[in-house]
Design an enzyme around this catalytic site. Sequence first.
Site, PDB file in Angstrom:
ATOM      1  N   SER A  57      68.927  36.122 -63.449  1.00 56.70           N
ATOM      2  CA  SER A  57      67.649  35.450 -63.704  1.00 56.70           C
ATOM      3  C   SER A  57      67.765  33.954 -63.973  1.00 56.70           C
ATOM      4  O   SER A  57      66.748  33.267 -64.053  1.00 56.70           O
ATOM      5  CB  SER A  57      66.928  36.121 -64.886  1.00 56.70           C
ATOM      6  OG  SER A  57      66.382  37.360 -64.497  1.00 56.70           O
ATOM      7  N   LYS A  60      65.846  31.664 -61.746  1.00 57.15           N
ATOM      8  CA  LYS A  60      64.425  31.344 -61.966  1.00 57.15           C
ATOM      9  C   LYS A  60      64.220  29.899 -62.403  1.00 57.15           C
ATOM     10  O   LYS A  60      63.101  29.377 -62.308  1.00 57.15           O
ATOM     11  CB  LYS A  60      63.832  32.302 -62.996  1.00 57.15           C
ATOM     12  CG  LYS A  60      63.784  33.763 -62.556  1.00 57.15           C
ATOM     13  CD  LYS A  60      63.099  34.621 -63.611  1.00 57.15           C
ATOM     14  CE  LYS A  60      62.928  36.065 -63.139  1.00 57.15           C
ATOM     15  NZ  LYS A  60      64.089  36.896 -63.428  1.00 57.15           N
ATOM     16  N   SER A 122      60.958  36.095 -68.385  1.00 58.66           N
ATOM     17  CA  SER A 122      61.874  36.328 -67.265  1.00 58.66           C
ATOM     18  C   SER A 122      61.300  37.332 -66.278  1.00 58.66           C
ATOM     19  O   SER A 122      62.025  38.148 -65.698  1.00 58.66           O
ATOM     20  CB  SER A 122      63.240  36.810 -67.762  1.00 58.66           C
ATOM     21  OG  SER A 122      64.216  36.700 -66.758  1.00 58.66           O
ATOM     22  N   LYS A 233      67.479  29.473 -69.855  1.00 60.87           N
ATOM     23  CA  LYS A 233      67.261  30.754 -69.200  1.00 60.87           C
ATOM     24  C   LYS A 233      68.469  31.672 -69.282  1.00 60.87           C
ATOM     25  O   LYS A 233      69.592  31.279 -69.025  1.00 60.87           O
ATOM     26  CB  LYS A 233      66.919  30.510 -67.725  1.00 60.87           C
ATOM     27  CG  LYS A 233      66.387  31.729 -67.018  1.00 60.87           C
ATOM     28  CD  LYS A 233      64.982  32.055 -67.485  1.00 60.87           C
ATOM     29  CE  LYS A 233      64.605  33.475 -67.159  1.00 60.87           C
ATOM     30  NZ  LYS A 233      65.342  34.488 -67.940  1.00 60.87           N
TER      31      LYS A 233
END
Length: 391
Positions: A57, A60, A122, A233
């Site tokens: 993730s 992202k 997320s 993140k």
Amino acid sequence: MIRAGLLLTASSLMLASAAPAKAPPFDTPAPVAFLIDLNSGAVLLSKDADRRMPPASMAKMMTTNVAFELIKKGDLALDKMCTVRPETWQRWHGPKAGSTMFLSPGEQVSVENLLHGIVTLSGNDASVVLAECIAGTEEAFVAVMNDHARRLGLSNSRFGNSNGWPDEGRTYVTARDLATLARAEILNHPKLYKQFYGQPSFTWGKTLGSGQAITQGNRNPLLGRVPGADGLKTGHTEEAGYGFTGSAEQNGRRLVMVVAGLTSFNQRIEESVRLMQWGFNAWQLKPLFKAGTNVGTAKVQLGGDDEVALVAPRDLALTIPAGILSKVGAMKIRYQGPVKAPIAKGQHIADLVVAMPDGEQVMPLVAADAVEEAGFFTRAWIGLKQMLGMA
């Protein structure tokens, strides 16, 4: 051509001892680790930082950065409404779809709320819905992601989807590239960064049956554990292990870190906190120039002026081991030049490069004033002087 001018000699920059200061030791079980001080550009730790790896993730961040760029240019509005296509919902809901924002089929969601769903929750569903809303299809958005990655200088990364879902190796990054991406997120979009990153939780969707609102917490392992933490993140898949790209700012000093390949949720917390604390405690800043200080000049090509003054865009400082006096080498100004006019005031056109025992530290310099393109007769005169060897 690359131009480099000597700014100050080593003797005038001596901070003290004759022996170079050694980097403070730090050992981590993370297979990949990277830590950089954004104030000086100094890399404080690099462990297999150029290894290609799946980002999970953490990919992202690129989806978010593309959206931030479009918002900054005025091509995307935060209040634009995006539709959750039933096909997208079908693919990205349920336990097998990973992290979710709990969107509903046919639902209308603003870009602003989708960004909260991506950054804080997320949400894999939020990433795909935003990608489709911006570019029509996720495939078209991925092409934009990769083009943007090239412009940012992510030379060892490639994106195959908008959310980092395992895709048989098509998506890969390096820790160094993730840090570069984080830097762009923080420095190029400070208002949007502050608006969306560092939120402790976000509420969206309702539970089946009772219809209660669903509130999910931010998985950022630094929040509430390291003062000044505000991004960025986490990522986890079976293939990638547990990873995190994080940032914190203390007393005007900002660090960006990346860890990857850890074996558990708790190990990610422990190593992320430990690395960030080490970065702040084991290193210190040595001030060089205050913001706005005239540091030197750069030659200008085909401009109304032959050169332009270079100033510090912010307070510039070196990063050195805490409590240890360190020898510093020469400073020089480096730029691709002569710089072609027109030049905007505040445009980044050169770098201040400082030689250190363990490598260079590089900091940006910007134009003190705007330089317009020379008029026809001035350009003709410059050309004539060059032909006669007068310039």
